[in-house]
Design an enzyme around this catalytic site. Sequence first.
Site, short mmCIF file in Angstrom:
data_model
loop_
_atom_site.label_atom_id
_atom_site.label_comp_id
_atom_site.label_asym_id
_atom_site.label_seq_id
_atom_site.Cartn_x
_atom_site.Cartn_y
_atom_site.Cartn_z
N HIS A 214 0.84 -1.26 0.12
CA HIS A 214 -0.06 -0.10 0.08
C HIS A 214 0.88 1.38 -0.13
O HIS A 214 1.85 1.40 0.39
CB HIS A 214 -0.98 0.13 1.41
CG HIS A 214 -0.23 0.39 2.54
ND1 HIS A 214 -0.35 1.77 3.12
CD2 HIS A 214 0.55 -0.14 3.53
CE1 HIS A 214 0.50 1.95 4.38
NE2 HIS A 214 0.97 0.64 4.23
N CYS A 215 0.17 2.46 -0.40
CA CYS A 215 0.78 3.62 -0.07
C CYS A 215 -0.39 4.50 0.37
O CYS A 215 -0.85 4.06 1.19
CB CYS A 215 1.25 4.41 -1.55
SG CYS A 215 0.12 4.26 -2.98
N PHE A 216 -0.40 5.70 0.01
CA PHE A 216 -1.64 6.65 0.46
C PHE A 216 -3.05 6.27 -0.13
O PHE A 216 -3.83 5.68 0.62
CB PHE A 216 -1.32 8.13 0.31
CG PHE A 216 -0.87 8.65 1.54
CD1 PHE A 216 -1.41 8.79 2.72
CD2 PHE A 216 0.79 9.00 1.55
CE1 PHE A 216 -0.63 9.41 3.85
CE2 PHE A 216 1.40 9.46 2.79
CZ PHE A 216 0.61 9.64 3.73
#
Length: 281
Positions: A214-216
């Site tokens: 994941h990232c943002f």
Amino acid sequence: MKPTNSSICARTGLRGCAEERKFYYLALFEHILPSPPPPSPKKPGEPCSCNFLFNPFQRFVFFFFVNLFLLWRIRIPSFPMSSRDRGSPSSSSSSSSLPGIEKYNEKVKNQIQALVRVIKVARTYRDDNVPSLIEQGLYLGSVAAASNKNVLKSYNVTHILTVASSLRPAHPDDFVYKVVRVVDKEDTNLEMYFDECVDFIDEAKRQGGSVLVHCFVGKSRSVTIVVAYLMKKHGMTLAQALQHVKSKRPVASPNAGFIRQLQDLEKSMQGKQVTIAQCQA
């Protein structure tokens, strides 16, 4: 003696206020609203926290309008005139002030655009808290999904790969974390992390668990890592891997710089295949 934030919080019971302010300013910096850190459990006789006053989205809207108000209250600074401009009053406004004012207005415009992006993303953020299954043992999602402990446990997620510059592990005691501290910009070199990220995903699978990347937003950085993984492990072309990811997570869209790095990866893989074919011949 002026009371400090810590002393005020100690008297009022607002222990999480300073931490929440840091959290939301970090969110504005990254152009996305993460969910706030969970409040500390209330003990008997302890003063009530302010967390019950607003839900996370209401707190975000509050901070948005506070920042908008502060921008509106800023006065245009005065710009010093050169010695040449002092002798010619008619040219002072056009030669000195106007370029400075234009530069200042451009800065304010960029800040307002950043705030607008925040509120647009926040509208969809609240519902994006479930990771997307890419293949057995591999999930892709946003920071909201990475904070959804119960869902992650139900999906047998044991490892979390965070591809963001300013995110701390949400549940360090419950999952194995790897953090790749990069920003979502076209000139960011994400390709240098491909191999170690692939190894981290493979290790999670070998141990019988699953991994969330994941990232943002789960749109660019994390998607790039997952696409690179599919290319390296399954021999997919860039087009095939990206299409597969988009079929599972339609929001997937790596920035142009990351696409170029994936194209470089594709070329290097094709070169290796040609070399192997020549050796076998």
